[in-house]
Design a protein around this motif. Structure first.
Motif, PDB file in Angstrom:
ATOM      1  N   THR A 137      66.236  -4.905 -35.417  1.00  0.00           N
ATOM      2  CA  THR A 137      66.720  -5.143 -34.052  1.00  0.00           C
ATOM      3  C   THR A 137      65.567  -5.100 -33.050  1.00  0.00           C
ATOM      4  O   THR A 137      65.697  -5.615 -31.934  1.00  0.00           O
ATOM      5  CB  THR A 137      67.761  -4.081 -33.671  1.00  0.00           C
ATOM      6  N   ASP A 138      64.456  -4.504 -33.431  1.00  0.00           N
ATOM      7  CA  ASP A 138      63.279  -4.430 -32.567  1.00  0.00           C
ATOM      8  C   ASP A 138      62.578  -5.789 -32.543  1.00  0.00           C
ATOM      9  O   ASP A 138      62.251  -6.357 -33.597  1.00  0.00           O
ATOM     10  CB  ASP A 138      62.319  -3.349 -33.081  1.00  0.00           C
ATOM     11  N   ASN A 139      62.334  -6.321 -31.339  1.00  0.00           N
ATOM     12  CA  ASN A 139      61.771  -7.668 -31.229  1.00  0.00           C
ATOM     13  C   ASN A 139      60.348  -7.755 -31.766  1.00  0.00           C
ATOM     14  O   ASN A 139      59.938  -8.786 -32.318  1.00  0.00           O
ATOM     15  CB  ASN A 139      61.820  -8.137 -29.776  1.00  0.00           C
ATOM     16  N   LYS A 140      59.578  -6.704 -31.614  1.00  0.00           N
ATOM     17  CA  LYS A 140      58.208  -6.717 -32.155  1.00  0.00           C
ATOM     18  C   LYS A 140      58.258  -6.796 -33.676  1.00  0.00           C
ATOM     19  O   LYS A 140      57.491  -7.547 -34.293  1.00  0.00           O
ATOM     20  CB  LYS A 140      57.453  -5.470 -31.713  1.00  0.00           C
ATOM     21  N   GLN A 141      59.176  -6.043 -34.285  1.00  0.00           N
ATOM     22  CA  GLN A 141      59.300  -6.074 -35.744  1.00  0.00           C
ATOM     23  C   GLN A 141      59.772  -7.441 -36.223  1.00  0.00           C
ATOM     24  O   GLN A 141      59.325  -7.922 -37.280  1.00  0.00           O
ATOM     25  CB  GLN A 141      60.263  -4.987 -36.206  1.00  0.00           C
ATOM     26  N   LYS A 142      60.652  -8.085 -35.471  1.00  0.00           N
ATOM     27  CA  LYS A 142      61.102  -9.431 -35.846  1.00  0.00           C
ATOM     28  C   LYS A 142      59.916 -10.405 -35.869  1.00  0.00           C
ATOM     29  O   LYS A 142      59.746 -11.184 -36.816  1.00  0.00           O
ATOM     30  CB  LYS A 142      62.156  -9.948 -34.858  1.00  0.00           C
ATOM     31  N   THR A 143      59.106 -10.326 -34.830  1.00  0.00           N
ATOM     32  CA  THR A 143      57.968 -11.239 -34.721  1.00  0.00           C
ATOM     33  C   THR A 143      56.967 -10.983 -35.834  1.00  0.00           C
ATOM     34  O   THR A 143      56.444 -11.921 -36.451  1.00  0.00           O
ATOM     35  CB  THR A 143      57.288 -11.091 -33.348  1.00  0.00           C
ATOM     36  N   GLU A 144      56.687  -9.709 -36.100  1.00  0.00           N
ATOM     37  CA  GLU A 144      55.763  -9.372 -37.186  1.00  0.00           C
ATOM     38  C   GLU A 144      56.292  -9.874 -38.523  1.00  0.00           C
ATOM     39  O   GLU A 144      55.529 -10.350 -39.369  1.00  0.00           O
ATOM     40  CB  GLU A 144      55.543  -7.868 -37.244  1.00  0.00           C
ATOM     41  N   LEU A 145      57.596  -9.774 -38.732  1.00  0.00           N
ATOM     42  CA  LEU A 145      58.211 -10.234 -39.971  1.00  0.00           C
ATOM     43  C   LEU A 145      57.917 -11.710 -40.208  1.00  0.00           C
ATOM     44  O   LEU A 145      57.499 -12.121 -41.300  1.00  0.00           O
ATOM     45  CB  LEU A 145      59.716  -9.976 -39.928  1.00  0.00           C
ATOM     46  N   PHE A 146      58.095 -12.526 -39.180  1.00  0.00           N
ATOM     47  CA  PHE A 146      57.865 -13.973 -39.327  1.00  0.00           C
ATOM     48  C   PHE A 146      56.372 -14.304 -39.406  1.00  0.00           C
ATOM     49  O   PHE A 146      55.970 -15.202 -40.151  1.00  0.00           O
ATOM     50  CB  PHE A 146      58.538 -14.735 -38.187  1.00  0.00           C
ATOM     51  N   LEU A 147      55.547 -13.590 -38.653  1.00  0.00           N
ATOM     52  CA  LEU A 147      54.105 -13.831 -38.736  1.00  0.00           C
ATOM     53  C   LEU A 147      53.593 -13.571 -40.150  1.00  0.00           C
ATOM     54  O   LEU A 147      52.806 -14.369 -40.691  1.00  0.00           O
ATOM     55  CB  LEU A 147      53.364 -12.922 -37.743  1.00  0.00           C
ATOM     56  N   ASN A 148      54.035 -12.486 -40.755  1.00  0.00           N
ATOM     57  CA  ASN A 148      53.561 -12.148 -42.095  1.00  0.00           C
ATOM     58  C   ASN A 148      54.175 -13.054 -43.158  1.00  0.00           C
ATOM     59  O   ASN A 148      53.505 -13.406 -44.134  1.00  0.00           O
ATOM     60  CB  ASN A 148      53.844 -10.675 -42.401  1.00  0.00           C
ATOM     61  N   PHE A 149      55.440 -13.434 -42.967  1.00  0.00           N
ATOM     62  CA  PHE A 149      56.046 -14.368 -43.909  1.00  0.00           C
ATOM     63  C   PHE A 149      55.287 -15.695 -43.892  1.00  0.00           C
ATOM     64  O   PHE A 149      54.959 -16.245 -44.956  1.00  0.00           O
ATOM     65  CB  PHE A 149      57.517 -14.609 -43.559  1.00  0.00           C
ATOM     66  N   TYR A 150      55.000 -16.196 -42.713  1.00  0.00           N
ATOM     67  CA  TYR A 150      54.300 -17.474 -42.605  1.00  0.00           C
ATOM     68  C   TYR A 150      52.914 -17.394 -43.262  1.00  0.00           C
ATOM     69  O   TYR A 150      52.514 -18.291 -44.018  1.00  0.00           O
ATOM     70  CB  TYR A 150      54.158 -17.879 -41.138  1.00  0.00           C
ATOM     71  N   ALA A 151      52.184 -16.301 -42.987  1.00  0.00           N
ATOM     72  CA  ALA A 151      50.833 -16.158 -43.547  1.00  0.00           C
ATOM     73  C   ALA A 151      50.878 -16.106 -45.069  1.00  0.00           C
ATOM     74  O   ALA A 151      50.072 -16.752 -45.756  1.00  0.00           O
ATOM     75  CB  ALA A 151      50.173 -14.905 -42.984  1.00  0.00           C
ATOM     76  N   ASN A 152      51.835 -15.346 -45.643  1.00  0.00           N
ATOM     77  CA  ASN A 152      51.943 -15.266 -47.102  1.00  0.00           C
ATOM     78  C   ASN A 152      52.403 -16.590 -47.706  1.00  0.00           C
ATOM     79  O   ASN A 152      51.945 -16.976 -48.796  1.00  0.00           O
ATOM     80  CB  ASN A 152      52.901 -14.146 -47.498  1.00  0.00           C
ATOM     81  N   ALA A 153      53.302 -17.287 -47.017  1.00  0.00           N
ATOM     82  CA  ALA A 153      53.754 -18.589 -47.511  1.00  0.00           C
ATOM     83  C   ALA A 153      52.590 -19.573 -47.591  1.00  0.00           C
ATOM     84  O   ALA A 153      52.470 -20.347 -48.548  1.00  0.00           O
ATOM     85  CB  ALA A 153      54.863 -19.140 -46.616  1.00  0.00           C
ATOM     86  N   GLN A 154      51.705 -19.543 -46.583  1.00  0.00           N
ATOM     87  CA  GLN A 154      50.539 -20.423 -46.602  1.00  0.00           C
ATOM     88  C   GLN A 154      49.599 -20.077 -47.758  1.00  0.00           C
ATOM     89  O   GLN A 154      49.042 -20.969 -48.409  1.00  0.00           O
ATOM     90  CB  GLN A 154      49.772 -20.319 -45.274  1.00  0.00           C
ATOM     91  N   ARG A 155      49.417 -18.787 -48.016  1.00  0.00           N
ATOM     92  CA  ARG A 155      48.512 -18.369 -49.098  1.00  0.00           C
ATOM     93  C   ARG A 155      49.087 -18.696 -50.478  1.00  0.00           C
ATOM     94  O   ARG A 155      48.340 -18.892 -51.435  1.00  0.00           O
ATOM     95  CB  ARG A 155      48.238 -16.866 -49.016  1.00  0.00           C
ATOM     96  N   GLN A 156      50.420 -18.730 -50.578  1.00  0.00           N
ATOM     97  CA  GLN A 156      51.045 -18.907 -51.889  1.00  0.00           C
ATOM     98  C   GLN A 156      51.483 -20.340 -52.179  1.00  0.00           C
ATOM     99  O   GLN A 156      51.827 -20.657 -53.319  1.00  0.00           O
ATOM    100  CB  GLN A 156      52.258 -17.974 -52.000  1.00  0.00           C
ATOM    101  N   ALA A 157      51.480 -21.196 -51.161  1.00  0.00           N
ATOM    102  CA  ALA A 157      52.030 -22.545 -51.334  1.00  0.00           C
ATOM    103  C   ALA A 157      51.354 -23.317 -52.462  1.00  0.00           C
ATOM    104  O   ALA A 157      52.016 -23.986 -53.265  1.00  0.00           O
ATOM    105  CB  ALA A 157      51.907 -23.316 -50.019  1.00  0.00           C
ATOM    106  N   SER A 158      50.024 -23.233 -52.566  1.00  0.00           N
ATOM    107  CA  SER A 158      49.306 -24.011 -53.577  1.00  0.00           C
ATOM    108  C   SER A 158      49.513 -23.468 -54.994  1.00  0.00           C
ATOM    109  O   SER A 158      49.142 -24.117 -55.971  1.00  0.00           O
ATOM    110  CB  SER A 158      47.805 -24.033 -53.257  1.00  0.00           C
ATOM    111  N   PHE A 159      50.095 -22.262 -55.109  1.00  0.00           N
ATOM    112  CA  PHE A 159      50.328 -21.674 -56.433  1.00  0.00           C
ATOM    113  C   PHE A 159      51.789 -21.826 -56.860  1.00  0.00           C
ATOM    114  O   PHE A 159      52.168 -21.347 -57.931  1.00  0.00           O
ATOM    115  CB  PHE A 159      49.961 -20.188 -56.411  1.00  0.00           C
ATOM    116  N   ALA A 160      52.618 -22.482 -56.059  1.00  0.00           N
ATOM    117  CA  ALA A 160      54.040 -22.619 -56.361  1.00  0.00           C
ATOM    118  C   ALA A 160      54.234 -23.358 -57.679  1.00  0.00           C
ATOM    119  O   ALA A 160      53.666 -24.426 -57.895  1.00  0.00           O
ATOM    120  CB  ALA A 160      54.752 -23.353 -55.227  1.00  0.00           C
ATOM    121  N   GLY A 161      55.032 -22.773 -58.567  1.00  0.00           N
ATOM    122  CA  GLY A 161      55.350 -23.417 -59.830  1.00  0.00           C
ATOM    123  C   GLY A 161      54.259 -23.328 -60.882  1.00  0.00           C
ATOM    124  O   GLY A 161      54.436 -23.832 -61.997  1.00  0.00           O
TER     125      GLY A 161
END
Length: 600
Positions: A137-161
């Motif tokens: 419910t904390d807005n800072k935590q929401k933003t951090e959640l998406f920032l970290n998800f996006y960063a990890n998704a970028q790092r892992q995209a080339s290893f998918a599958g």
């Protein structure tokens, strides 16, 4: 009731309260796997510059009104998960709605990153029960959640599958340089103490950095990191009324506390406060544990703290007041006697040249009896009434992690005296066939490489001195040379400066008895000692070539070839040996230099 519209509305409303997140989500659920995207803006102005996009899926579920659970499970099909993985990841929401009036009970989320999905796919199924957690419910935590998800998704995209090696695989291959993780926070990280609280309860991906690699490899995913701790060392001395007890201490941070760990027995614990001006109430925790040295020093510190009611860390003195109940639990009145007993035990172990710390907390009742026996005999010179029942005088005394060599000698008036086997020169004689009277030999001639590496009270100075006291003839010098070879084998298994120095001293003594041992053997042993430290010089190699050209002993010639690193010549000689000869040669420490990589 239109569950998807209600669920989408709940998520978009929650996102809309933040400063840097915005959503574009289709509540009609027309796309096969996604409902839309949530966007991350650079700042509060929400400009279009450097916008980051996170694919999103939202599902609604009508449930009876109740208190929200911390986690739920929701089925996601293999096909959807595979699509999410190949797309680089998806933020999946499940919204629990009151089935009576459609009100929002709780929003849950799952970070479906490629590595997490790959972990799910280890079990072959058509559908997977995915764990979802409460959306913050904390807005800072929401933003951090998406920032970290996006960063990890970028790092892992080339290893998918793709097949991803494990940390164990990379370690075995010798290419693993380090392991790292990444976390982006909007908090001001001015102090180390914030990191455990920042990461506690969050998901985390470990990345392996490999030699020559261009990008870190995602290797392990953790859905929720709990009980995060971080430890640092502070080289600030610890005093009580001017007496120094420790040169520093450890600081251990958790999500809620900071602990000053002083030695192995004392901890000062305080809660983490948000503001520097907040009042901090610290508690002192004492638990007497650790090795004999650690426990003794911890007891001495606690005793001084009780007496002076304070402790000084660096230049700051802090008052300490132990409640009566704590003093009772610590058995404060018995501390001086306990400290005295522990110091006496340590004094005896020091006298026996024991370098290893005794793990006294692991001692059994019988081992405590053995420790007390050492204190009484070696410390106070008391006799032993009930000695060994067998005729063997040499015994191994095991006390927790220590193996001590001792000798029981009978007394004229009954009982025994106990001796440190490596602590003195015992009179040992042997009847040689060629000599009428028994002659003095060394008590250490029978030592093996295993013995040298096993006994914690071994004293190399005593060994060298004792050998120098023997009656010198061909037999005793040969036995001394065999002891030298055993010491070399021990050194090859566990290098130590003290052992190597003793080997050199013993070799020097043997070299001075040239009339009792061949020059070839003396030279080979001297040079194999040198070769363990550095490459041989020209003059040293010349001595070996001379041995090769003149010696009639095939073992001697083979040893010389090995020290010269003439592997082909050495292999020819070795292959001509029968099985018994090869086994015998293999037992010499010089065999260390034989290259077996080219053998069939």
């Amino acid at each position: 009731m239109e569950l998807e519209k209600l669920a989408t509305s709940a998520v978009t409303t929650s996102i809309a309260t933040t400063d840097r997140l915005s959503s574009f989500i289709n509540s009609g659920d027309k796309e096969p796997c996604w409902d839309g995207n949530i966007y991350i803006h650079e700042g509060k102005t929400r400009t279009k510059k450097n916008i980051k996009k996170v694919p999103t899926q939202i599902k609604g579920k009508a449930v009876a009104k109740s208190s929200p659970k911390a986690t739920i499970k929701y089925p996601v099909s293999f096909d959807d998960l595979n699509a999410y993985m190949m797309n680089g990841g998806t933020m999946f929401f499940v919204v629990y709605l009151n089935k009576t009036d459609g009100s929002v009970i709780q929003i849950y989320y799952a970070e479906l990153l490629p590595l997490k999905i790959k972990e799910l796919f280890k079990a072959k199924k058509q559908s997977y029960q995915v764990v979802f957690r409460k959306f913050p419910t904390d807005n800072k935590q929401k933003t951090e959640l998406f920032l970290n998800f996006y960063a990890n998704a970028q790092r892992q995209a080339s290893f998918a599958g793709k097949e991803i090696p494990t940390i164990a695989d990379l370690t075995k291959q010798g290419v693993l340089e380090s392991v790292s993780f990444h976390y982006t926070t909007l908090s001001k990280t001015g102090s180390d103490k914030i990191y455990p609280r920042m990461i506690d309860g969050k998901s985390l991906t470990l990345y392996a950095n490999i030699k020559g690699g261009t990008a870190p490899i995602p290797v392990e995913y953790y859905d929720s990191i709990q009980q995060v701790t971080m430890s640092t060392t502070n080289d600030v001395p610890v005093f009580v009324k001017g007496d120094k007890y420790f040169d520093g201490y450890r600081v251990i941070y958790t999500a809620n506390t900071v602990e000053l760990k002083i030695g192995s027995c004392v901890s000062i614990v305080s809660p983490i406060v948000e503001e520097p001006t907040d009042t901090v109430i610290a508690s002192v925790k004492v638990q007497f544990k650790g090795t004999l040295r650690e426990k003794t020093l911890g007891m001495k510190l606690v005793s001084a703290m009780i007496e002076h009611r304070s402790i000084t860390i660096g230049t700051a003195e802090f008052p300490i007041n132990f409640p009566d109940e704590d003093l009772k639990n610590l058995k404060a009145k018995n501390l001086p006697a306990a400290i005295y007993g522990y110091e006496r035990a340590q004094s005896v172990l020091d006298k026996m040249n024991v370098k290893k710390d005794l793990e006294i907390d692991s001692c059994t009742t019988e081992e405590f009896d053995s420790l007390n026996l050492l204190v009484g005999t070696l410390g106070d010179n008391l006799p032993v009434k009930n000695g060994p029942t067998d005729t063997n005088r040499f015994h191994t005394m095991r006390i927790a992690n220590l193996s001590l060599a001792v000798v029981y000698l009978p007394r004229a008036n009954g009982g025994f005296t106990l001796h440190d086997y490596f602590g003195e020169h015992l009179l040992v004689t042997f009847k040689l066939p060629e000599i009428e009277e028994p002659v003095r030999i060394s008590q250490f001639f029978s030592l093996s490489a295993d013995d040298i590496l096993t006994f914690d009270n071994i004293n190399f100075k005593t060994i060298v001195e004792d050998v120098a006291m023997v009656y010198v003839n061909d037999t005793t010098v040969d036995w001394a040379n065999n002891l030298l070879l055993e010491m070399l084998k021990a050194y090859d298994r566990c290098e130590g400066a003290g052992l190597l120095e003793a080997i050199k001293q013993l070799s020097e003594w043997i070299s001075n008895q040239k009339e009792h041992l061949s020059d070839e053997v003396v030279t080979l042993n001297q040079l194999q000692i040198v070769k363990r430290e550095r490459p041989l010089m020209f003059e040293e190699k010349a001595q070996l070539y001379s041995i090769v050209s003149k010696s009639d002993d095939e073992f001697i010639k083979l040893g010389a070839f090995l020290l010269l690193d003439e592997q082909d010549e050495a292999r020819k000689l070795y292959d001509d040996f029968d099985g018994e000869q090869q086994t015998r040669f293999n037992n010499f420490p010089i065999f260390k230099f034989y290259d077996r990589s080219k053998e069939n």
